[in-house]
Write a protein that holds these residues in place. Structure first.
Motif, PDB file in Angstrom:
ATOM      1  N   PHE A  67      26.744  67.526  -5.072  1.00  0.00           N
ATOM      2  CA  PHE A  67      27.735  67.092  -4.097  1.00  0.00           C
ATOM      3  C   PHE A  67      28.528  65.925  -4.667  1.00  0.00           C
ATOM      4  O   PHE A  67      27.949  64.991  -5.220  1.00  0.00           O
ATOM      5  CB  PHE A  67      27.043  66.672  -2.790  1.00  0.00           C
ATOM      6  CG  PHE A  67      27.991  66.397  -1.679  1.00  0.00           C
ATOM      7  CD1 PHE A  67      28.491  67.429  -0.906  1.00  0.00           C
ATOM      8  CD2 PHE A  67      28.418  65.111  -1.422  1.00  0.00           C
ATOM      9  CE1 PHE A  67      29.385  67.181   0.113  1.00  0.00           C
ATOM     10  CE2 PHE A  67      29.319  64.848  -0.405  1.00  0.00           C
ATOM     11  CZ  PHE A  67      29.805  65.890   0.363  1.00  0.00           C
ATOM     12  N   GLU A  68      29.859  66.000  -4.513  1.00  0.00           N
ATOM     13  CA  GLU A  68      30.743  64.941  -5.019  1.00  0.00           C
ATOM     14  C   GLU A  68      31.604  64.404  -3.886  1.00  0.00           C
ATOM     15  O   GLU A  68      32.114  65.174  -3.068  1.00  0.00           O
ATOM     16  CB  GLU A  68      31.657  65.492  -6.112  1.00  0.00           C
ATOM     17  CG  GLU A  68      30.912  66.006  -7.322  1.00  0.00           C
ATOM     18  CD  GLU A  68      31.844  66.623  -8.352  1.00  0.00           C
ATOM     19  OE1 GLU A  68      32.980  66.133  -8.513  1.00  0.00           O
ATOM     20  OE2 GLU A  68      31.432  67.614  -8.973  1.00  0.00           O
ATOM     21  N   SER A  69      31.765  63.079  -3.865  1.00  0.00           N
ATOM     22  CA  SER A  69      32.638  62.406  -2.908  1.00  0.00           C
ATOM     23  C   SER A  69      33.120  61.118  -3.573  1.00  0.00           C
ATOM     24  O   SER A  69      32.669  60.780  -4.672  1.00  0.00           O
ATOM     25  CB  SER A  69      31.884  62.088  -1.615  1.00  0.00           C
ATOM     26  OG  SER A  69      31.004  60.994  -1.804  1.00  0.00           O
ATOM     27  N   PRO A  70      34.022  60.371  -2.936  1.00  0.00           N
ATOM     28  CA  PRO A  70      34.452  59.109  -3.527  1.00  0.00           C
ATOM     29  C   PRO A  70      33.291  58.139  -3.784  1.00  0.00           C
ATOM     30  O   PRO A  70      33.384  57.267  -4.647  1.00  0.00           O
ATOM     31  CB  PRO A  70      35.417  58.539  -2.486  1.00  0.00           C
ATOM     32  CG  PRO A  70      35.957  59.741  -1.787  1.00  0.00           C
ATOM     33  CD  PRO A  70      34.795  60.701  -1.733  1.00  0.00           C
ATOM     34  N   ALA A  71      32.180  58.299  -3.071  1.00  0.00           N
ATOM     35  CA  ALA A  71      31.019  57.425  -3.263  1.00  0.00           C
ATOM     36  C   ALA A  71      30.216  57.789  -4.502  1.00  0.00           C
ATOM     37  O   ALA A  71      29.336  57.043  -4.911  1.00  0.00           O
ATOM     38  CB  ALA A  71      30.122  57.479  -2.029  1.00  0.00           C
ATOM     39  N   GLY A  72      30.486  58.954  -5.116  1.00  0.00           N
ATOM     40  CA  GLY A  72      29.759  59.364  -6.308  1.00  0.00           C
ATOM     41  C   GLY A  72      29.274  60.796  -6.211  1.00  0.00           C
ATOM     42  O   GLY A  72      29.600  61.529  -5.284  1.00  0.00           O
ATOM     43  N   THR A  73      28.471  61.173  -7.207  1.00  0.00           N
ATOM     44  CA  THR A  73      27.921  62.522  -7.313  1.00  0.00           C
ATOM     45  C   THR A  73      26.406  62.431  -7.192  1.00  0.00           C
ATOM     46  O   THR A  73      25.787  61.528  -7.763  1.00  0.00           O
ATOM     47  CB  THR A  73      28.302  63.140  -8.671  1.00  0.00           C
ATOM     48  OG1 THR A  73      29.729  63.203  -8.751  1.00  0.00           O
ATOM     49  CG2 THR A  73      27.731  64.534  -8.833  1.00  0.00           C
ATOM     50  N   PHE A  74      25.817  63.356  -6.425  1.00  0.00           N
ATOM     51  CA  PHE A  74      24.359  63.383  -6.320  1.00  0.00           C
ATOM     52  C   PHE A  74      23.876  64.816  -6.175  1.00  0.00           C
ATOM     53  O   PHE A  74      24.651  65.725  -5.856  1.00  0.00           O
ATOM     54  CB  PHE A  74      23.859  62.506  -5.163  1.00  0.00           C
ATOM     55  CG  PHE A  74      24.414  62.861  -3.808  1.00  0.00           C
ATOM     56  CD1 PHE A  74      23.767  63.766  -2.976  1.00  0.00           C
ATOM     57  CD2 PHE A  74      25.586  62.264  -3.341  1.00  0.00           C
ATOM     58  CE1 PHE A  74      24.268  64.086  -1.728  1.00  0.00           C
ATOM     59  CE2 PHE A  74      26.089  62.569  -2.085  1.00  0.00           C
ATOM     60  CZ  PHE A  74      25.430  63.476  -1.275  1.00  0.00           C
ATOM     61  N   VAL A  84      28.373  63.741   5.971  1.00  0.00           N
ATOM     62  CA  VAL A  84      29.714  63.519   5.429  1.00  0.00           C
ATOM     63  C   VAL A  84      30.575  63.062   6.609  1.00  0.00           C
ATOM     64  O   VAL A  84      30.710  63.799   7.596  1.00  0.00           O
ATOM     65  CB  VAL A  84      30.317  64.808   4.830  1.00  0.00           C
ATOM     66  CG1 VAL A  84      31.693  64.532   4.261  1.00  0.00           C
ATOM     67  CG2 VAL A  84      29.386  65.407   3.784  1.00  0.00           C
ATOM     68  N   LEU A  85      31.113  61.861   6.527  1.00  0.00           N
ATOM     69  CA  LEU A  85      31.973  61.373   7.605  1.00  0.00           C
ATOM     70  C   LEU A  85      33.308  62.106   7.582  1.00  0.00           C
ATOM     71  O   LEU A  85      33.707  62.655   6.555  1.00  0.00           O
ATOM     72  CB  LEU A  85      32.180  59.868   7.467  1.00  0.00           C
ATOM     73  CG  LEU A  85      30.903  59.027   7.604  1.00  0.00           C
ATOM     74  CD1 LEU A  85      31.221  57.558   7.406  1.00  0.00           C
ATOM     75  CD2 LEU A  85      30.230  59.265   8.946  1.00  0.00           C
ATOM     76  N   GLY A  86      33.995  62.118   8.701  1.00  0.00           N
ATOM     77  CA  GLY A  86      35.279  62.798   8.805  1.00  0.00           C
ATOM     78  C   GLY A  86      36.314  62.209   7.855  1.00  0.00           C
ATOM     79  O   GLY A  86      36.286  61.022   7.538  1.00  0.00           O
ATOM     80  N   ASN A  87      37.204  63.074   7.383  1.00  0.00           N
ATOM     81  CA  ASN A  87      38.335  62.716   6.531  1.00  0.00           C
ATOM     82  C   ASN A  87      37.942  62.201   5.146  1.00  0.00           C
ATOM     83  O   ASN A  87      38.756  61.570   4.476  1.00  0.00           O
ATOM     84  CB  ASN A  87      39.252  61.717   7.239  1.00  0.00           C
ATOM     85  CG  ASN A  87      39.802  62.293   8.519  1.00  0.00           C
ATOM     86  OD1 ASN A  87      40.318  63.410   8.533  1.00  0.00           O
ATOM     87  ND2 ASN A  87      39.654  61.568   9.613  1.00  0.00           N
ATOM     88  N   ILE A  88      36.728  62.466   4.707  1.00  0.00           N
ATOM     89  CA  ILE A  88      36.271  62.090   3.356  1.00  0.00           C
ATOM     90  C   ILE A  88      36.408  63.314   2.454  1.00  0.00           C
ATOM     91  O   ILE A  88      35.851  64.377   2.745  1.00  0.00           O
ATOM     92  CB  ILE A  88      34.798  61.609   3.368  1.00  0.00           C
ATOM     93  CG1 ILE A  88      34.636  60.389   4.265  1.00  0.00           C
ATOM     94  CG2 ILE A  88      34.296  61.354   1.955  1.00  0.00           C
ATOM     95  CD1 ILE A  88      35.396  59.158   3.800  1.00  0.00           C
ATOM     96  N   GLU A  89      37.153  63.167   1.366  1.00  0.00           N
ATOM     97  CA  GLU A  89      37.298  64.279   0.427  1.00  0.00           C
ATOM     98  C   GLU A  89      35.960  64.523  -0.265  1.00  0.00           C
ATOM     99  O   GLU A  89      35.312  63.575  -0.716  1.00  0.00           O
ATOM    100  CB  GLU A  89      38.381  63.961  -0.603  1.00  0.00           C
ATOM    101  CG  GLU A  89      38.726  65.141  -1.470  1.00  0.00           C
ATOM    102  CD  GLU A  89      39.923  64.876  -2.356  1.00  0.00           C
ATOM    103  OE1 GLU A  89      39.713  64.339  -3.466  1.00  0.00           O
ATOM    104  OE2 GLU A  89      41.048  65.190  -1.927  1.00  0.00           O
TER     105      GLU A  89
END
Length: 115
Positions: A67-74, A84-89
């Motif tokens: 899983f990848e998001s602006p917070a990183g990959t895990f 996953v919060l709303g509106n987070i790519e």
């Protein structure tokens, strides 16, 4: 008397939709505020990077997902969960054949069966 319990939706692999190659989806049950969706991903599937206004709770039934998001990959596997919060790519990919339960709030109109 008002309805207090929704009808039972049986798990049906044969009835799953195929929104993209390597991904199968079954909308399980939902109200205007909440939706349960089952996803099955084939090993090697890479989902499109996207965002949506809904909050999403993810529970991994089986397999392994990156899983990848602006917070990183895990990496997550069987028994793991996250939100996953709303509106987070974000973007997911299947490192193994995997099955996931997603809970969205509010429900996703784009996933709802067409009447």
């Amino acid at each position: 008397m008002s309805q207090q319990v929704t009808p039972v939706i049986p798990s049906q692999d044969a009835g799953m939709s195929v929104p993209e190659p390597g991904l199968r989806r079954q909308v399980m049950t939902y109200t205007d505020n909440l939706m349960l969706v089952r996803h099955r991903m084939e090993k090697g599937w890479v989902g499109a990077r996207h965002s949506h206004p809904h909050e999403q709770m993810v529970f991994i039934l089986s397999g392994k997902i990156q899983f990848e998001s602006p917070a990183g990959t895990f990496l997550v596997g069987s028994g793991d969960s996250f939100i996953v919060l709303g509106n987070i790519e974000h973007q997911a990919s299947a490192l193994e054949d995997s099955e996931v339960l997603d809970i969205f709030t509010p429900y996703r109109e784009d996933y709802a069966p067409k009447a």
